[in-house]
Motif scaffolding. Structure first.
Motif, PDB file in Angstrom:
ATOM      1  N   ALA A   1      59.935  42.757 -26.876  1.00  0.00           N
ATOM      2  CA  ALA A   1      61.365  43.031 -27.041  1.00  0.00           C
ATOM      3  C   ALA A   1      62.130  42.225 -25.994  1.00  0.00           C
ATOM      4  O   ALA A   1      61.559  41.859 -24.954  1.00  0.00           O
ATOM      5  CB  ALA A   1      61.632  44.526 -26.865  1.00  0.00           C
ATOM      6  N   PRO A   2      63.379  41.915 -26.236  1.00  0.00           N
ATOM      7  CA  PRO A   2      64.137  41.101 -25.273  1.00  0.00           C
ATOM      8  C   PRO A   2      64.089  41.639 -23.847  1.00  0.00           C
ATOM      9  O   PRO A   2      64.021  40.858 -22.893  1.00  0.00           O
ATOM     10  CB  PRO A   2      65.560  41.128 -25.837  1.00  0.00           C
ATOM     11  CG  PRO A   2      65.369  41.296 -27.307  1.00  0.00           C
ATOM     12  CD  PRO A   2      64.184  42.207 -27.452  1.00  0.00           C
ATOM     13  N   ASP A   3      64.095  42.962 -23.691  1.00  0.00           N
ATOM     14  CA  ASP A   3      64.094  43.516 -22.336  1.00  0.00           C
ATOM     15  C   ASP A   3      62.699  43.561 -21.705  1.00  0.00           C
ATOM     16  O   ASP A   3      62.531  44.027 -20.588  1.00  0.00           O
ATOM     17  CB  ASP A   3      64.714  44.914 -22.319  1.00  0.00           C
ATOM     18  CG  ASP A   3      63.955  45.910 -23.191  1.00  0.00           C
ATOM     19  OD1 ASP A   3      62.977  45.510 -23.864  1.00  0.00           O
ATOM     20  OD2 ASP A   3      64.345  47.100 -23.196  1.00  0.00           O
ATOM     21  N   GLN A   4      61.683  43.042 -22.431  1.00  0.00           N
ATOM     22  CA  GLN A   4      60.320  43.006 -21.896  1.00  0.00           C
ATOM     23  C   GLN A   4      59.929  41.624 -21.377  1.00  0.00           C
ATOM     24  O   GLN A   4      58.892  41.483 -20.721  1.00  0.00           O
ATOM     25  CB  GLN A   4      59.318  43.436 -22.969  1.00  0.00           C
ATOM     26  CG  GLN A   4      59.405  44.897 -23.365  1.00  0.00           C
ATOM     27  CD  GLN A   4      58.421  45.249 -24.463  1.00  0.00           C
ATOM     28  OE1 GLN A   4      58.257  44.511 -25.437  1.00  0.00           O
ATOM     29  NE2 GLN A   4      57.739  46.378 -24.324  1.00  0.00           N
ATOM     30  N   TRP A   5      60.737  40.615 -21.673  1.00  0.00           N
ATOM     31  CA  TRP A   5      60.346  39.246 -21.352  1.00  0.00           C
ATOM     32  C   TRP A   5      60.094  39.052 -19.848  1.00  0.00           C
ATOM     33  O   TRP A   5      59.058  38.513 -19.449  1.00  0.00           O
ATOM     34  CB  TRP A   5      61.423  38.274 -21.830  1.00  0.00           C
ATOM     35  CG  TRP A   5      61.359  37.963 -23.303  1.00  0.00           C
ATOM     36  CD1 TRP A   5      61.271  38.861 -24.323  1.00  0.00           C
ATOM     37  CD2 TRP A   5      61.388  36.671 -23.909  1.00  0.00           C
ATOM     38  NE1 TRP A   5      61.255  38.213 -25.535  1.00  0.00           N
ATOM     39  CE2 TRP A   5      61.330  36.873 -25.321  1.00  0.00           C
ATOM     40  CE3 TRP A   5      61.486  35.377 -23.421  1.00  0.00           C
ATOM     41  CZ2 TRP A   5      61.343  35.806 -26.217  1.00  0.00           C
ATOM     42  CZ3 TRP A   5      61.511  34.309 -24.326  1.00  0.00           C
ATOM     43  CH2 TRP A   5      61.436  34.532 -25.702  1.00  0.00           C
ATOM     44  N   ASP A   6      61.028  39.455 -19.030  1.00  0.00           N
ATOM     45  CA  ASP A   6      60.907  39.210 -17.587  1.00  0.00           C
ATOM     46  C   ASP A   6      59.698  39.935 -16.996  1.00  0.00           C
ATOM     47  O   ASP A   6      59.022  39.407 -16.109  1.00  0.00           O
ATOM     48  CB  ASP A   6      62.190  39.648 -16.865  1.00  0.00           C
ATOM     49  CG  ASP A   6      63.363  38.727 -17.161  1.00  0.00           C
ATOM     50  OD1 ASP A   6      63.131  37.600 -17.631  1.00  0.00           O
ATOM     51  OD2 ASP A   6      64.517  39.138 -16.927  1.00  0.00           O
TER      52      ASP A   6
ATOM     53  N   LEU B   1      52.581  38.694 -15.870  1.00  0.00           N
ATOM     54  CA  LEU B   1      51.329  39.366 -16.235  1.00  0.00           C
ATOM     55  C   LEU B   1      50.377  38.472 -17.020  1.00  0.00           C
ATOM     56  O   LEU B   1      49.237  38.853 -17.271  1.00  0.00           O
ATOM     57  CB  LEU B   1      51.642  40.618 -17.073  1.00  0.00           C
ATOM     58  CG  LEU B   1      52.529  41.681 -16.424  1.00  0.00           C
ATOM     59  CD1 LEU B   1      52.696  42.859 -17.371  1.00  0.00           C
ATOM     60  CD2 LEU B   1      51.960  42.132 -15.090  1.00  0.00           C
ATOM     61  N   ILE B   2      50.840  37.275 -17.409  1.00  0.00           N
ATOM     62  CA  ILE B   2      49.995  36.381 -18.203  1.00  0.00           C
ATOM     63  C   ILE B   2      48.895  35.801 -17.314  1.00  0.00           C
ATOM     64  O   ILE B   2      49.181  35.191 -16.277  1.00  0.00           O
ATOM     65  CB  ILE B   2      50.827  35.242 -18.825  1.00  0.00           C
ATOM     66  CG1 ILE B   2      51.986  35.815 -19.654  1.00  0.00           C
ATOM     67  CG2 ILE B   2      49.925  34.347 -19.672  1.00  0.00           C
ATOM     68  CD1 ILE B   2      51.584  36.753 -20.761  1.00  0.00           C
ATOM     69  N   PRO B   3      47.618  35.953 -17.675  1.00  0.00           N
ATOM     70  CA  PRO B   3      46.522  35.438 -16.838  1.00  0.00           C
ATOM     71  C   PRO B   3      46.557  33.920 -16.712  1.00  0.00           C
ATOM     72  O   PRO B   3      47.036  33.207 -17.605  1.00  0.00           O
ATOM     73  CB  PRO B   3      45.263  35.891 -17.589  1.00  0.00           C
ATOM     74  CG  PRO B   3      45.710  36.991 -18.497  1.00  0.00           C
ATOM     75  CD  PRO B   3      47.119  36.676 -18.863  1.00  0.00           C
ATOM     76  N   ASP B   4      46.006  33.422 -15.624  1.00  0.00           N
ATOM     77  CA  ASP B   4      46.046  31.992 -15.336  1.00  0.00           C
ATOM     78  C   ASP B   4      45.213  31.162 -16.305  1.00  0.00           C
ATOM     79  O   ASP B   4      45.424  29.947 -16.416  1.00  0.00           O
ATOM     80  CB  ASP B   4      45.550  31.725 -13.910  1.00  0.00           C
ATOM     81  CG  ASP B   4      46.511  32.254 -12.862  1.00  0.00           C
ATOM     82  OD1 ASP B   4      47.697  32.463 -13.193  1.00  0.00           O
ATOM     83  OD2 ASP B   4      46.072  32.467 -11.710  1.00  0.00           O
ATOM     84  N   ASP B   5      44.237  31.770 -16.985  1.00  0.00           N
ATOM     85  CA  ASP B   5      43.381  30.997 -17.886  1.00  0.00           C
ATOM     86  C   ASP B   5      43.977  30.856 -19.286  1.00  0.00           C
ATOM     87  O   ASP B   5      43.307  30.369 -20.199  1.00  0.00           O
ATOM     88  CB  ASP B   5      41.972  31.593 -17.967  1.00  0.00           C
ATOM     89  CG  ASP B   5      41.965  33.082 -18.319  1.00  0.00           C
ATOM     90  OD1 ASP B   5      42.918  33.776 -17.955  1.00  0.00           O
ATOM     91  OD2 ASP B   5      40.977  33.538 -18.931  1.00  0.00           O
ATOM     92  N   PHE B   6      45.242  31.253 -19.451  1.00  0.00           N
ATOM     93  CA  PHE B   6      45.921  31.106 -20.735  1.00  0.00           C
ATOM     94  C   PHE B   6      47.208  30.315 -20.556  1.00  0.00           C
ATOM     95  O   PHE B   6      47.872  30.417 -19.534  1.00  0.00           O
ATOM     96  CB  PHE B   6      46.269  32.476 -21.345  1.00  0.00           C
ATOM     97  CG  PHE B   6      45.086  33.228 -21.854  1.00  0.00           C
ATOM     98  CD1 PHE B   6      44.718  33.159 -23.180  1.00  0.00           C
ATOM     99  CD2 PHE B   6      44.324  33.999 -20.992  1.00  0.00           C
ATOM    100  CE1 PHE B   6      43.623  33.853 -23.656  1.00  0.00           C
ATOM    101  CE2 PHE B   6      43.223  34.697 -21.447  1.00  0.00           C
ATOM    102  CZ  PHE B   6      42.870  34.628 -22.786  1.00  0.00           C
ATOM    103  N   GLU B   7      47.517  29.549 -21.582  1.00  0.00           N
ATOM    104  CA  GLU B   7      48.790  28.827 -21.645  1.00  0.00           C
ATOM    105  C   GLU B   7      49.712  29.578 -22.589  1.00  0.00           C
ATOM    106  O   GLU B   7      49.278  30.051 -23.642  1.00  0.00           O
ATOM    107  CB  GLU B   7      48.567  27.408 -22.172  1.00  0.00           C
ATOM    108  CG  GLU B   7      49.782  26.533 -22.103  1.00  0.00           C
ATOM    109  CD  GLU B   7      49.751  25.595 -20.910  1.00  0.00           C
ATOM    110  OE1 GLU B   7      50.647  24.756 -20.854  1.00  0.00           O
ATOM    111  OE2 GLU B   7      48.859  25.698 -20.069  1.00  0.00           O
TER     112      GLU B   7
END
Length: 286
Positions: free
Chosen positions: A180-185, A190-196
């Motif tokens: 949702a728009p308010d979840q982006w920030d 939280l995105i792991p370093d082994d993913f783009e």
């Protein structure tokens, strides 16, 4: 950036290879995803270019289930599915069952660039622990294992509800997230370093193997075909097309493209709904 359909002075008529995105680029818009389509004009122009010696490849974020029919309508020498997670270097030798089986043929004409399903489940569970309301899923072998009803976005794609403890073993293509728009920030760190991360049409986040992208796929394709990057043209409209367009000899944006795409393009052709790619080709065929 040159806003033109006609080829610049001194530039040869057609490149050796055209690589084109589908949605927003070659396909016409529609109210629902399933109704987006390609016109006879675009099919005919691409066929004429192919007959003139220009090879043609599709580069799309679509899975096989919604991308294959366009590959079957066009003279494709290669198809880049799932934004680069699946590359078919010999579409004439492939069918739906082969492309979605998870098995790779011995001749090497199919390449998967993904990550273990077990790792994908770990990531999804970790994200849900931190953001319990997040809508997300794993795409593998053209099945979407999700915690929500994907028919909200796609009416015909196969999906299975999961709690991410029952996903089968295999090579996953990508993790898809619809924040949702308010979840982006909150999501970004939280995105792991082994993913783009790539974001499609400003809505869907795609977590992928860092090599699963259109630019890398185009480079591999050129190497296999023996085509210099300088002799390619890449067409796109969205942010996930930028790296591919920059790497190509000519990066061509359709007029309806994201402003950031327009800013990096070497040329701008008419919009997708005006068959801009077809017009660009027609101008070079005469």
């Amino acid at each position: 950036m040159t806003r033109t359909v006609n080829p610049p002075a001194g530039q040869s008529a057609l490149p050796d290879l055209i690589v084109a995105d589908l949605d927003g680029t070659v396909l016409h818009d529609a109210e629902v995803f399933e109704d987006r389509d390609i016109t006879r004009r675009s099919i005919d122009a691409i066929n004429r270019a192919h007959e003139a010696g220009c090879r043609f490849a599709i580069a799309t974020a679509r899975p096989v289930s919604t991308g294959l029919r366009f590959a079957e309508l066009l003279p494709v020498d290669a198809v880049i599915y799932l934004n680069g997670a699946l590359i078919d270097f010999d579409p004439a030798a492939s069918d739906f069952d082969m492309l979605t089986s998870g098995e790779l043929p011995e001749d090497g004409h199919l390449v998967k660039i993904g990550f273990p399903a077990s790792r994908a489940c770990e990531v999804c569970l970790d994200l849900l622990e931190r953001m319990p309301d997040l809508k997300l899923g794993i795409v593998m072998d053209d099945v979407r294992y999700t915690n929500f009803d994907v028919s909200v976005y796609w009416k015909t794609q196969t999906f299975r509800y999961t709690d991410f403890h029952d996903v089968p073993d295999g090579v996953a293509d990508k993790i898809t997230i619809f924040p949702a728009p308010d979840q982006w920030d909150a999501l970004r760190p939280l995105i792991p370093d082994d993913f783009e991360v790539s974001i499609s049409e400003g809505v869907m986040w795609m977590l992928m193997n860092p090599k699963a992208n259109k630019e890398y796929a185009m480079r591999v394709l050129c190497e296999r075909m023996g085509v210099p990057l300088a002799r390619t043209a890449a067409f796109g409209d969205d942010l996930i097309d930028i790296a591919m367009m920059r790497a190509a000899g000519r990066g061509v944006a359709v007029a309806n493209a994201n402003p950031q795409v327009l800013a990096v393009a070497d040329e701008v052709c008419p919009s997708n709904n005006e068959d801009g790619v077809a017009q660009w080709i027609e101008a070079r065929l005469g």
